[in-house]
Design a protein around this motif. Structure first.
Motif, mmCIF file in Angstrom:
data_model
loop_
_atom_site.group_PDB
_atom_site.id
_atom_site.type_symbol
_atom_site.label_atom_id
_atom_site.label_comp_id
_atom_site.label_asym_id
_atom_site.label_seq_id
_atom_site.Cartn_x
_atom_site.Cartn_y
_atom_site.Cartn_z
ATOM 1 N N LEU A 169 0.915 -1.157 -0.011
ATOM 2 C CA LEU A 169 -0.166 0.066 -0.013
ATOM 3 C C LEU A 169 0.771 1.253 0.111
ATOM 4 O O LEU A 169 1.105 1.621 1.167
ATOM 5 N N ALA A 170 1.123 1.869 -1.217
ATOM 6 C CA ALA A 170 1.829 2.915 -1.309
ATOM 7 C C ALA A 170 1.756 3.760 -2.594
ATOM 8 O O ALA A 170 1.503 2.725 -3.725
ATOM 9 N N PRO A 171 1.949 4.854 -3.007
ATOM 10 C CA PRO A 171 1.982 5.706 -3.961
ATOM 11 C C PRO A 171 2.688 4.834 -5.322
ATOM 12 O O PRO A 171 1.919 4.665 -6.199
ATOM 13 N N THR A 172 3.679 4.265 -4.997
ATOM 14 C CA THR A 172 4.522 3.570 -6.008
ATOM 15 C C THR A 172 4.509 2.098 -5.657
ATOM 16 O O THR A 172 5.307 1.850 -4.550
ATOM 17 N N SER A 197 4.458 -0.609 -11.104
ATOM 18 C CA SER A 197 4.438 0.742 -11.783
ATOM 19 C C SER A 197 2.819 1.059 -11.821
ATOM 20 O O SER A 197 1.968 0.153 -11.383
ATOM 21 N N THR A 243 -0.607 4.121 -10.344
ATOM 22 C CA THR A 243 -0.997 4.777 -9.484
ATOM 23 C C THR A 243 -1.903 4.053 -8.502
ATOM 24 O O THR A 243 -2.191 4.644 -7.342
ATOM 25 N N ASP A 244 -2.434 2.869 -8.931
ATOM 26 C CA ASP A 244 -3.694 2.049 -8.231
ATOM 27 C C ASP A 244 -2.767 1.516 -7.048
ATOM 28 O O ASP A 244 -1.999 0.589 -7.495
ATOM 29 N N SER A 245 -3.101 1.793 -5.832
ATOM 30 C CA SER A 245 -2.123 1.042 -4.631
ATOM 31 C C SER A 245 -2.946 -0.182 -4.187
ATOM 32 O O SER A 245 -2.758 -0.695 -3.089
ATOM 33 N N ASN A 246 -4.095 -0.326 -4.883
ATOM 34 C CA ASN A 246 -4.774 -1.692 -4.503
ATOM 35 C C ASN A 246 -4.938 -2.646 -5.728
ATOM 36 O O ASN A 246 -6.127 -3.063 -6.089
#
Length: 254
Positions: free
Chosen positions: A180-183, A204, A206-209
């Motif tokens: 669970l992180a922006p990257t 890669s 932007t979806d952290s899920n």
């Protein structure tokens, strides 16, 4: 009586006729015999050493042969252990965390993921063990501590690993939930011994899920190991929802 005296005189004359050269020859023979007696023990020792070297070489060959037989016997024992109860039944399924939530990783080297929450483990081929606890004081506890350290290392080497106890065709499936992180930075691989079979990754976007899964059908021999490997400097997230799982079962014997 006269006859005896005559014989004695004749013997004396014979002895006096021997020259100095003949006496020296006699002494040379005696000296040569003594020298031969000194050489004989050395020759015997050399022969004995040669025989011992040959015996040692033969023993080394026998030890190598016995080690090979022992390895073969160990595999046969594992297979027979599964056959004692009839047709072998092998199946397991486990999730990464048995409690709590958070990321697993990153680590600087590859590690087998330890799936601690076991849903099933028929045949006991999957090893979920994670550690050993010891307490106590005194000199006697040092021995137990050293023994525990050895056991602990063995557990770490096999924790999270499926070991085939019967040869056959197997099915394996694993899933991964990214960190669970922006990257995202998540990569895991299914391994057979030291061979990478397949992977799931998310590095890669932007979806952290995000999550993914993969599966294989592979032949295994007795003693083969299968596990999910977390790649270096990567992470996976899990909580009570059990996103990360590892499952497998025997399809049929071969």
């Amino acid at each position: 009586m006269k006859t005896i005296v005559v014989l004695l005189l004749a013997f004396k004359l014979c002895c006096s006729d021997l020259g100095p050269d003949e006496n020296d020859a006699k002494l040379g023979q005696v000296s040569g015999f003594a020298s031969c007696c000194n050489i004989c023990p050395l020759t015997s020792v050399t022969q004995t050493v040669g025989e011992l070297k040959e015996k040692v070489a033969n023993m080394e060959e026998k030890i190598t042969f016995l080690e090979t037989r022992l390895q073969s016997t160990e595999k046969e024992v594992l297979e027979l252990r599964s056959l004692i109860g009839g047709a072998p039944q092998v199946a397991f399924s486990a999730a990464l965390r048995d409690s709590g939530s958070g990321n697993t990783g990153p680590f600087t080297t590859v590690i087998p993921l330890q799936y601690k929450k076991v849903f099933s483990n028929t045949g006991n081929c999957y090893n979920p063990s994670t550690g050993v606890y010891i307490k106590g004081r005194g000199e006697i506890m040092k021995l137990y501590y050293l023994k525990a350290c050895v056991i602990f290392l063995l557990i770490l080497l096999t924790a999270g690993v499926f070991t085939a106890m019967v040869s056959g065709m197997y099915f394996f499936r694993f899933s991964m939930f990214n960190n669970l992180a922006p990257t995202p930075s998540s990569v895991v691989s299914l391994m057979k011994n030291s061979e990478r079979l397949t992977s799931v990754w998310d590095t890669s976007g932007t979806d952290s899920n995000d999550m993914g899964s993969n599966a294989v059908v592979i032949p295994l021999k007795v003693g083969d190991n299968v596990y999910v490997q977390l790649e270096p400097n990567r992470m996976v997230y899990d909580d009570s929802m059990n996103y990360n799982t590892f499952s497998g079962f025997l399809l049929f014997r071969m």
